[in-house]
Write an enzyme that holds these catalytic residues in place. Sequence first.
Site, PDB file in Angstrom:
ATOM      1  N   GLY A  38       0.796  -1.219   0.000  1.00  0.00           N
ATOM      2  CA  GLY A  38       0.000   0.000   0.000  1.00  0.00           C
ATOM      3  C   GLY A  38       0.830   1.271   0.000  1.00  0.00           C
ATOM      4  CG  ASP A  59       6.891  -7.110  -1.073  1.00  0.00           C
ATOM      5  OD1 ASP A  59       6.293  -6.130  -0.596  1.00  0.00           O
ATOM      6  OD2 ASP A  59       6.527  -8.288  -0.882  1.00  0.00           O
ATOM      7  CB  ALA A 130      10.568  -8.173  13.017  1.00  0.00           C
ATOM      8  CB  THR A 131      10.629  -5.680   8.346  1.00  0.00           C
ATOM      9  OG1 THR A 131      10.236  -7.048   8.293  1.00  0.00           O
ATOM     10  CG2 THR A 131      11.385  -5.334   7.075  1.00  0.00           C
ATOM     11  CB  CYS A 186      -3.572  -4.128   6.308  1.00  0.00           C
ATOM     12  SG  CYS A 186      -2.588  -2.640   6.373  1.00  0.00           S
ATOM     13  CB  CYS A 243      19.217   4.994  21.289  1.00  0.00           C
ATOM     14  SG  CYS A 243      18.686   4.042  19.848  1.00  0.00           S
ATOM     15  CB  CYS A 246      21.281   6.021  16.989  1.00  0.00           C
ATOM     16  SG  CYS A 246      20.284   6.882  18.213  1.00  0.00           S
TER      17      CYS A 246
HETATM   18 ZN   LIG Z   1      18.311   5.685  18.353  1.00  0.00          ZN
END
Ligand SMILES: [Zn+2]
Length: 253
Positions: A38, A59, A130-131, A186, A243, A246
Amino acid sequence: MNDEQLLRYSRHILLDEIGIEGQQKLLASHVLVIGAGGLGSPVALYLGSAGVGRITVVDDDRVDVTNLQRQIAHTVSRIGELKAVSVVQAVAALNPDVEVVAVVQRADDVLLNHLVPQADLVLDCTDNFATRHAINRACVGHRKPLVSGAAIRFDGQITVYNPQISESPCYECIFPESDLPEEISCATMGVFAPLVGIVGAMQAAEALKLLCGIGRVLTGRLLLLDGRSMEWHQMMLVRSEGCAVCGTARVTS
Ligand SMILES: [Zn+2]
């Protein structure tokens, strides 16, 4: 640019912010689109029509009849075909100038660490956490801007994570993997058809702005759309000091 390109892109070239220089930047750019559903449909169609020179579409799913309500790059005749290949065909039909490549694989860490360094920026058009986290790790690791969109029911979200900017949060800063919400999709929750078009078109807009270096992009700002009342809300995002993705990556860079 040749005469045909000057004509094809004339309405972009007329814009002071883009002009011939900006259009040439787009033609020389390579973007990575993860997800051919989508969000991926309008993203790929707009980036293709706008003349982004190279588009890689990832995909591993196939076109299903229930996708056609909103995944506008696919067609009845392509039901059962691979979505990435279907999107490549749609973009190629729109603009033969563009090199569009389908990668029919699941976007895991190995694949992303191969593809992300080759791209100028990445668009997250996926539908699972997860992706999304795997894409974020690769973008932080390879310092590539990430245009992130999401749409479910009547609710849309869009922001830009840019590891090239020190104040920019990453996806993990905002949605830590440790407190992953329950997966909603969805397939079970439903999605209002034009919502993915609205969010996807905005993702394409942010990508084009980043590639041309124009305007003010959504780095550090999360836009939330309530499609029922058609109201937008803006949330300011800040980096999380601790984090897991990062935090350490940027101390050593
Ligand atoms: Zn971060």
